[in-house]
Scaffold this motif. Structure first.
Motif: not given
Length: 389
Positions: A255-262
């Motif tokens: 998997v290649q993770e996305l940025k899930t927090g902001s």
């Protein structure tokens, strides 16, 4: 197999002066055989179901009126055998009085196919495949067609049903029953790569397969789609590699993770509150556990509010989800009431929250039930006109 009753011409001189043919029909002197005999006729024997013409078409090196050449006959024996219809093929010959030879190709036909049975195929609908095979019940077994069918069986299992299997044994009885033993590949291990933030259990709980299950590529594709729908990953791929242990494979999911927090900080403007500031912090994959959390705080002239939310997608192992949100809002308002016919100002206070439960109905659908409650209070002059509830 080629039965030789006559060796190469140079070897004939070692005999005591005579050579007996395999049929015992003719005795010839060494002087007669010193030169290469001429083939006078070619005969096919032993076939009862396979057309003689078909066999004769395979005989291309052994020709009438040509000299006897041993390797030509060997080649034709192989050519007849390669037709696929025969369990055995041999060549014999008879020596004629004039010194010529009759070449006899004797064949032993395969049995007629009585039944075709597959074992070790699990829940695969093998009868669907058998009905489309080139090898048919009641027909003479042809090894070439059968081998083509078996190669096609593996492709059919993969392309139509997404499973990987191996053929481990083939047995053909004297009565024509074809027994084909297969072994479905099982998953020995699942390896995860690339999930630096997301915990392994968050990925594994979305998979519809586990170690020990049959390697089913349709199941893998469905599971990867479920992973993609989480919104945590930019790219997902897999690889399945057979291990040294027969019948097992290792499935690797990358998997290649996305940025899930902001965390957003800013100011804005609207006609009601004028200039206002806000802080908005959220993460759809909190601490890599697949939970969602958000905090929103907003303040401006005559307004102040905050919201806190949390969502757990797996409250129970069956995928029952739970969500909760709490909010508190304070807004300055102006209302005009008919009794006084003048503007009344004050502040409206809203304290509320919601709770939700969800349940997966299918692979890609959910049923959610939400309950919301709000409490309204008023301060300032509004308190004389509005009742809390």
């Amino acid at each position: 197999m080629l039965c030789r009753s006559m060796m190469a011409i140079t070897e004939l001189t070692v005999f005591a002066g005579v050579l007996l043919s395999v049929s015992g029909l003719q005795i010839a002197s060494a002087q007669q055989l010193y030169s290469a005999p001429i083939i006078k006729a070619v005969t096919i024997r032993g076939n009862t179901s396979i057309d003689t013409v078909l066999i004769e078409q395979a005989v291309t090196r052994t020709k009438v009126n040509d000299p006897f050449v041993d390797h030509n006959i060997s080649d034709d024996v192989k050519a007849i055998y390669n037709l696929g219809y025969f369990a055995d093929v041999i060549a014999t010959w008879q020596l004629l009085e004039d010194g010529g030879l009759v070449i006899i190709f004797e064949v032993v036909e395969n049995p007629k196919i009585e039944d075709i049975v597959f074992t070790g195929t699990g829940e695969l609908p093998v009868q669907d495949f058998i009905s489309g095979m080139q090898s048919k019940q009641g027909e003479i077994l042809n090894f070439n067609l059968l081998l083509d069918d078996l190669a096609g069986f593996q492709a059919w299992a993969f392309e139509q049903h997404g499973v990987d299997l191996r053929l481990v044994n083939l047995n053909i009885s004297e009565t024509g029953t074809i027994m084909i033993d297969a072994a479905l590949t099982k998953i020995a291990q699942i390896v995860l790569q690339g999930n630096e933030k997301t915990k392994d259990h968050v990925i594994l709980r979305e998979l519809t397969f586990a170690p020990g299950d049959i390697l089913d590529f349709h199941e893998i594709s469905t599971s990867l789609h479920r992973l993609y729908m989480l919104g945590y990953f930019d790219d997902i791929s897999y690889d399945a590699v057979r291990t040294e242990e027969l019948g097992s494979a290792v499935v690797t999911i990358s998997v290649q993770e996305l940025k899930t927090g902001s965390a957003d900080f800013g100011v804005g403007y609207n006609s009601k509150s004028g200039l206002f500031g806000f802080i908005d912090v959220f993460d759809d994959n909190l601490f890599g556990n697949g939970q969602r959390a958000n905090v929103l705080f907003e303040i401006g002239r005559g307004t102040r509010s905050y919201r806190i939310g949390f969502y757990e997608p797996y409250l129970l192992s069956d995928g029952t989800s739970f969500g909760i949100e709490v909010y508190n809002e304070h807004d300055d308002v102006e209302n005009k009431y008919e009794a006084d016919n003048e503007l009344v100002t004050g502040t409206q206070h809203v304290l509320g929250g919601s709770v939700s439960l969800g349940r997966r109905l299918g692979e890609f659908s959910r049923l959610n039930l939400s309950l919301r409650a709000d409490s309204f209070k008023y301060s300032g002059d509004l308190n004389e006109y509005e009742k809390p509830f």
